[in-house]
Design an enzyme around this catalytic site. Structure first.
Site, short mmCIF file in Angstrom:
data_model
loop_
_atom_site.label_atom_id
_atom_site.label_comp_id
_atom_site.label_asym_id
_atom_site.label_seq_id
_atom_site.Cartn_x
_atom_site.Cartn_y
_atom_site.Cartn_z
N ILE A 10 0.84 -1.22 0.00
CA ILE A 10 0.00 0.00 0.00
C ILE A 10 0.87 1.25 0.00
O ILE A 10 0.45 2.30 -0.50
CB ILE A 10 -0.98 -0.01 1.18
N GLY A 31 3.02 -4.09 11.39
CA GLY A 31 2.18 -4.27 10.20
C GLY A 31 2.18 -3.11 9.23
O GLY A 31 3.21 -2.46 9.00
N ASP A 33 0.86 -0.25 9.62
CA ASP A 33 1.13 0.98 10.38
C ASP A 33 2.64 1.25 10.36
O ASP A 33 3.11 2.35 10.05
CB ASP A 33 0.63 0.78 11.82
N THR A 122 -7.12 -7.46 9.76
CA THR A 122 -6.89 -8.88 9.42
C THR A 122 -5.49 -9.36 9.74
O THR A 122 -5.14 -10.51 9.45
CB THR A 122 -7.14 -9.12 7.91
N1 APR Z 1 0.71 -3.03 2.33
C1 APR Z 1 -0.54 -3.55 2.35
N2 APR Z 1 -0.99 -4.34 3.34
C2 APR Z 1 -0.13 -4.64 4.34
C3 APR Z 1 1.20 -4.13 4.39
C4 APR Z 1 1.60 -3.30 3.33
N3 APR Z 1 2.84 -2.77 3.28
N4 APR Z 1 1.79 -4.63 5.54
C5 APR Z 1 0.88 -5.40 6.14
N5 APR Z 1 -0.28 -5.42 5.43
C6 APR Z 1 -1.52 -6.15 5.69
C7 APR Z 1 -1.45 -7.35 6.58
O1 APR Z 1 -0.98 -8.48 5.87
C8 APR Z 1 -2.92 -7.48 6.96
O2 APR Z 1 -3.62 -8.18 5.95
O3 APR Z 1 -2.39 -5.26 6.36
C9 APR Z 1 -3.41 -6.03 6.97
C10 APR Z 1 -3.67 -5.47 8.36
O4 APR Z 1 -2.73 -6.03 9.26
P1 APR Z 1 -2.02 -5.13 10.41
O5 APR Z 1 -1.12 -4.16 9.77
O6 APR Z 1 -1.47 -6.09 11.40
O7 APR Z 1 -3.23 -4.30 11.05
P2 APR Z 1 -4.42 -4.77 11.99
O8 APR Z 1 -4.69 -6.22 11.91
O9 APR Z 1 -5.52 -3.80 11.71
O10 APR Z 1 -3.82 -4.50 13.45
C11 APR Z 1 -3.58 -3.16 13.82
O11 APR Z 1 -1.31 -3.60 14.29
O12 APR Z 1 0.41 -2.56 13.27
C12 APR Z 1 -0.35 -2.58 14.39
O13 APR Z 1 -0.31 -0.32 15.16
C13 APR Z 1 -1.12 -1.30 14.56
O14 APR Z 1 -1.81 -1.88 16.77
C14 APR Z 1 -2.24 -1.79 15.43
C15 APR Z 1 -2.52 -3.18 14.89
#
Ligand code: APR
Length: 171
Positions: A10, A31, A33, A122
């Site tokens: 993304i 992740g 974030d 997810t």
């Molecule tokens: N581009 C697109 N999608 C991504 C990327 C990326 N660079 N990196 C990770 N993802 C995907 C993951 O594979 C997952 O399918 O984003 C989706 C959401 O996963 P997370 O980032 O773990 O977010 P979430 O499950 O909403 O949890 C949020 O995680 O990172 C921390 O600070 C954040 O505490 C919060 C929690």
């Protein structure tokens, strides 16, 4: 009104708004974030800190959305939203729908016409991909019907998530 589903990173998307799956602190995490803050640079966190020092002193609530600069990302803004953590005992679907609805409303208020979403909740928050895809796609389709946003792109990280969202979009 167009909804695209792609596999990729993304942080590389050339759109007006990149949506971040944040946490309530708005101060970064792992992740997507982590990827957004890493690639977007310190300006994003600086904006987040300003939000925490102001209207969002207690952090961002689950289902809510707020915009910051996109820093060095190829986008104009990042819209941070806090997804619900998956629960097998409590139905939090409406909160996940709120993430998508509120992110689009914030994007529209900025004048954005293209928005990229990750699969919110997810990853670390463990929401099953199939359920998240259904909620995300249906909420976005409903909201786009009368929104100034013209294009939404779901950017899935990995083949499995991509396949699930594709399948849900043709269901
Ligand atoms: N581009 C697109 N999608 C991504 C990327 C990326 N660079 N990196 C990770 N993802 C995907 C993951 O594979 C997952 O399918 O984003 C989706 C959401 O996963 P997370 O980032 O773990 O977010 P979430 O499950 O909403 O949890 C949020 O995680 O990172 C921390 O600070 C954040 O505490 C919060 C929690």
């Amino acid at each position: 009104m167009a909804i695209e589903i792609v596999e990729g990173d993304i942080t590389a998307q050339q759109v007006d708004v990149i949506v971040n799956a944040a946490n309530s602190s708005l101060l970064g995490g792992g992740g997507v974030d982590g990827a957004i803050h890493r690639r977007g640079g310190p300006e994003i966190l600086a904006d987040c800190r300003k939000l925490r020092a102001g209207h969002y002193g207690r952090g961002l609530k689950v289902g809510q959305a707020v915009a910051t600069t996109a820093g060095r990302l190829p986008a104009r803004w990042v819209v941070h939203t806090v997804g619900p953590v998956w629960s097998s005992s409590e139905d939090r679907s409406s909160l996940l729908a709120d993430c998508h609805r509120n992110s689009l409303r914030v994007a529209a208020s900025l004048g954005a016409v293209s928005v990229a979403f990750p699969a919110v909740s997810t990853g670390i928050y463990r929401w099953p991909l199939e359920s998240a895809a259904e909620i995300a796609l249906s909420t976005v389709a409903e909201e786009l019907a009368d929104s100034s946003v013209e294009m939404v792109r779901f950017v899935l990280f990995g083949q499995q998530a991509y396949d699930v969202f594709r399948a849900a979009s043709s269901a």
